[in-house]
Design a protein around this motif. Structure first.
Motif, PDB file in Angstrom:
ATOM      1  N   TYR A  68       0.869  -1.173   0.000  1.00 23.70           N
ATOM      2  CA  TYR A  68       0.000   0.000   0.000  1.00 23.70           C
ATOM      3  C   TYR A  68       0.906   1.223   0.000  1.00 23.70           C
ATOM      4  O   TYR A  68       1.610   1.487   0.969  1.00 23.70           O
ATOM      5  CB  TYR A  68      -0.922  -0.024   1.226  1.00 23.70           C
ATOM      6  CG  TYR A  68      -1.764  -1.275   1.265  1.00 23.70           C
ATOM      7  CD1 TYR A  68      -2.942  -1.374   0.536  1.00 23.70           C
ATOM      8  CD2 TYR A  68      -1.340  -2.391   1.992  1.00 23.70           C
ATOM      9  CE1 TYR A  68      -3.691  -2.541   0.539  1.00 23.70           C
ATOM     10  CE2 TYR A  68      -2.083  -3.560   2.003  1.00 23.70           C
ATOM     11  CZ  TYR A  68      -3.255  -3.628   1.279  1.00 23.70           C
ATOM     12  OH  TYR A  68      -3.988  -4.789   1.277  1.00 23.70           O
ATOM     13  N   GLU A  69       0.880   1.949  -1.093  1.00 26.87           N
ATOM     14  CA  GLU A  69       1.768   3.101  -1.273  1.00 26.87           C
ATOM     15  C   GLU A  69       0.983   4.204  -1.970  1.00 26.87           C
ATOM     16  O   GLU A  69       0.471   4.008  -3.073  1.00 26.87           O
ATOM     17  CB  GLU A  69       2.994   2.724  -2.115  1.00 26.87           C
ATOM     18  CG  GLU A  69       3.857   1.628  -1.510  1.00 26.87           C
ATOM     19  CD  GLU A  69       4.967   1.169  -2.431  1.00 26.87           C
ATOM     20  OE1 GLU A  69       6.032   0.788  -1.928  1.00 26.87           O
ATOM     21  OE2 GLU A  69       4.758   1.185  -3.670  1.00 26.87           O
ATOM     22  N   SER A  70       0.898   5.362  -1.344  1.00 28.30           N
ATOM     23  CA  SER A  70       0.180   6.470  -1.967  1.00 28.30           C
ATOM     24  C   SER A  70       0.590   7.786  -1.325  1.00 28.30           C
ATOM     25  O   SER A  70       1.160   7.809  -0.226  1.00 28.30           O
ATOM     26  CB  SER A  70      -1.338   6.265  -1.823  1.00 28.30           C
ATOM     27  OG  SER A  70      -2.043   7.149  -2.667  1.00 28.30           O
ATOM     28  N   SER A  93      -5.071   4.588  -5.763  1.00 31.85           N
ATOM     29  CA  SER A  93      -5.338   3.272  -5.185  1.00 31.85           C
ATOM     30  C   SER A  93      -5.591   2.309  -6.338  1.00 31.85           C
ATOM     31  O   SER A  93      -6.506   2.519  -7.130  1.00 31.85           O
ATOM     32  CB  SER A  93      -6.561   3.341  -4.259  1.00 31.85           C
ATOM     33  OG  SER A  93      -6.824   2.090  -3.679  1.00 31.85           O
ATOM     34  N   ASP A 177      -8.730   0.806  -0.923  1.00 33.50           N
ATOM     35  CA  ASP A 177      -8.825   2.270  -0.991  1.00 33.50           C
ATOM     36  C   ASP A 177      -8.568   2.893   0.374  1.00 33.50           C
ATOM     37  O   ASP A 177      -7.907   3.944   0.487  1.00 33.50           O
ATOM     38  CB  ASP A 177     -10.217   2.685  -1.483  1.00 33.50           C
ATOM     39  CG  ASP A 177     -10.469   2.330  -2.938  1.00 33.50           C
ATOM     40  OD1 ASP A 177      -9.496   1.981  -3.647  1.00 33.50           O
ATOM     41  OD2 ASP A 177     -11.633   2.401  -3.367  1.00 33.50           O
ATOM     42  N   ASN A 180      -4.788   2.576   1.346  1.00 35.48           N
ATOM     43  CA  ASN A 180      -3.976   3.518   0.580  1.00 35.48           C
ATOM     44  C   ASN A 180      -4.179   4.947   1.074  1.00 35.48           C
ATOM     45  O   ASN A 180      -3.237   5.754   1.052  1.00 35.48           O
ATOM     46  CB  ASN A 180      -4.291   3.402  -0.912  1.00 35.48           C
ATOM     47  CG  ASN A 180      -3.551   2.255  -1.577  1.00 35.48           C
ATOM     48  OD1 ASN A 180      -2.363   2.040  -1.338  1.00 35.48           O
ATOM     49  ND2 ASN A 180      -4.236   1.484  -2.403  1.00 35.48           N
ATOM     50  N   GLU A 183      -1.945   5.283   4.032  1.00 34.67           N
ATOM     51  CA  GLU A 183      -0.556   5.511   3.629  1.00 34.67           C
ATOM     52  C   GLU A 183      -0.356   6.923   3.105  1.00 34.67           C
ATOM     53  O   GLU A 183       0.700   7.532   3.327  1.00 34.67           O
ATOM     54  CB  GLU A 183      -0.143   4.492   2.568  1.00 34.67           C
ATOM     55  CG  GLU A 183      -0.036   3.072   3.090  1.00 34.67           C
ATOM     56  CD  GLU A 183       0.953   2.939   4.243  1.00 34.67           C
ATOM     57  OE1 GLU A 183       2.062   3.497   4.138  1.00 34.67           O
ATOM     58  OE2 GLU A 183       0.612   2.270   5.234  1.00 34.67           O
TER      59      GLU A 183
END
Length: 353
Positions: A68-70, A93, A177, A180, A183
């Motif tokens: 999970y990277e955002s 996402s 969603d 993310n 994050e």
């Protein structure tokens, strides 16, 4: 002849050795094996470690194996009401642009950054959903006025968020969603990355508890009138939502659900698959705190959902609180609203530090 025979036998042994090594490499490099190997410490019994080639994306172990990277996108200023600033923003996402309403308190930012809350909406017909509409405006306002950064996300397919609405219970799109968004806040330079909680209503109860099962170190979640935790509870209580409108992709969702039930049967406490989907199977691993609110007169989501979850929480070491309200309905409105919101704020202030 004897010498030649030994040479051939030796060669065959060497070839067999390398063949075994090759097969082991192929076996242990497969995605499913990697997914299971990473999650052998799950609280689900070891004998439950089954390789699901279908619908495994619904399971908590699989969601744990994902990344999970955002980050938050551009902040578009909306309003300054004297106590906090409001912006429209977005994050990514699954490659989709997910829109959100962001509030940031005015005043001197704490040294570690502001405490923050991912705010997840309940069911609203996706085509009627508006980012900056009336829905939940009083809830966001109360949290924002009490010194929290609030990121109210528009789940995929809602408002102007990209993607198709996936439904709240028989998929994991909304959990992805939400994580993310978590994050994205952790990467914001005005947020304390160790003080991010989550607030959710109704359908979001399932989303938040599954999110916490995926990331057990989320410090705190608050659920109002939540539903579907063990999945067996949905068969027990159902949901009576008169606002429900079949989405445009309903035929696809129904087909997928039928395939799911055909393969694994209806949710059952005895089912290996459903035990890995239900967040209640992972309560013992949760490190954060949980607060529940529910009105007795809720005509949409039976209060039994929250009472049953409370019974399970009381068997664990998870810090938790549960508040019942005689009135307030599904949204916990009227006289109960102020008390429920203040309890919510107090809880977040206690655990988001």
């Amino acid at each position: 002849m004897r010498k030649n025979y030994l040479s051939i036998k030796t060669l065959l042994l060497i070839l067999s050795f390398f063949l075994i090594i090759y097969l082991l490499i192929v076996l242990f490099s497969s995605p499913h094996t990697e997914f299971l190997r990473k999650n052998l410490n799950s609280s689900v019994n070891p004998q439950d470690k089954t390789e699901f080639s279908y619908f495994e994306e619904m399971t908590i172990p699989f969601l744990r194996s994902r990344k999970y990277e955002s980050k938050l996108g551009e902040l578009k200023f909306l309003e300054d009401n004297g106590q906090y600033l409001s912006y429209l923003t977005s994050y990514t996402s699954d490659g989709l642009k997910i829109n959100a309403l962001l509030t940031i308190p005015r005043g001197d930012m704490p040294k570690k950054g502001w405490p923050a809350i991912v705010f997840v909406h309940g069911y609203i017909p996706p085509e009627q959903y508006i980012t900056n509409g009336r829905s939940y405006s009083a809830y966001v306002d109360y949290l924002a006025r009490n010194g929290f950064v609030v990121l109210k996300i528009d789940l995929r397919g809602h408002g102007d968020s990209e993607g198709k609405p996936g439904g709240g219970y028989y998929g994991s799109d909304y959990v992805v969603d939400t994580l993310n968004a978590y994050e994205a806040l952790k990467n914001a330079d005005f947020v304390n990355p160790n003080a991010i909680g989550m607030w959710g209503h109704s359908m979001a109860g399932n989303i938040l508890l599954r999110s916490m099962a995926v990331k057990p170190d989320i410090p705190a979640i608050v659920i109002w009138a939540g539903a579907v935790y063990s999945y067996v509870d949905m068969q027990k209580y159902g949901i009576q939502d008169l606002s429900y409108r079949p989405p445009q992709n309903m035929s696809l969702l129904r087909s997928k659900r039928n395939e799911l039930f055909k393969k694994y049967g209806s949710p059952s406490a005895q089912s290996i698959f459903w035990r890995q989907v239900a967040p209640t199977s992972f309560l013992s691993e949760i490190k954060g705190a949980i607060q529940l609110h529910h009105a007795v007169d809720d005509a949409v989501v039976n209060i039994g959902y929250s009472r049953d979850l409370l019974t399970l929480l009381e068997k664990t070491a998870v810090p938790h609180e549960f508040f019942e309200y005689e009135s307030g309905g599904h949204n916990i409105e009227g006289e109960s609203f102020q008390l429920a919101m203040q309890r919510t704020v107090d809880f977040f202030k206690k655990y988001l530090r």
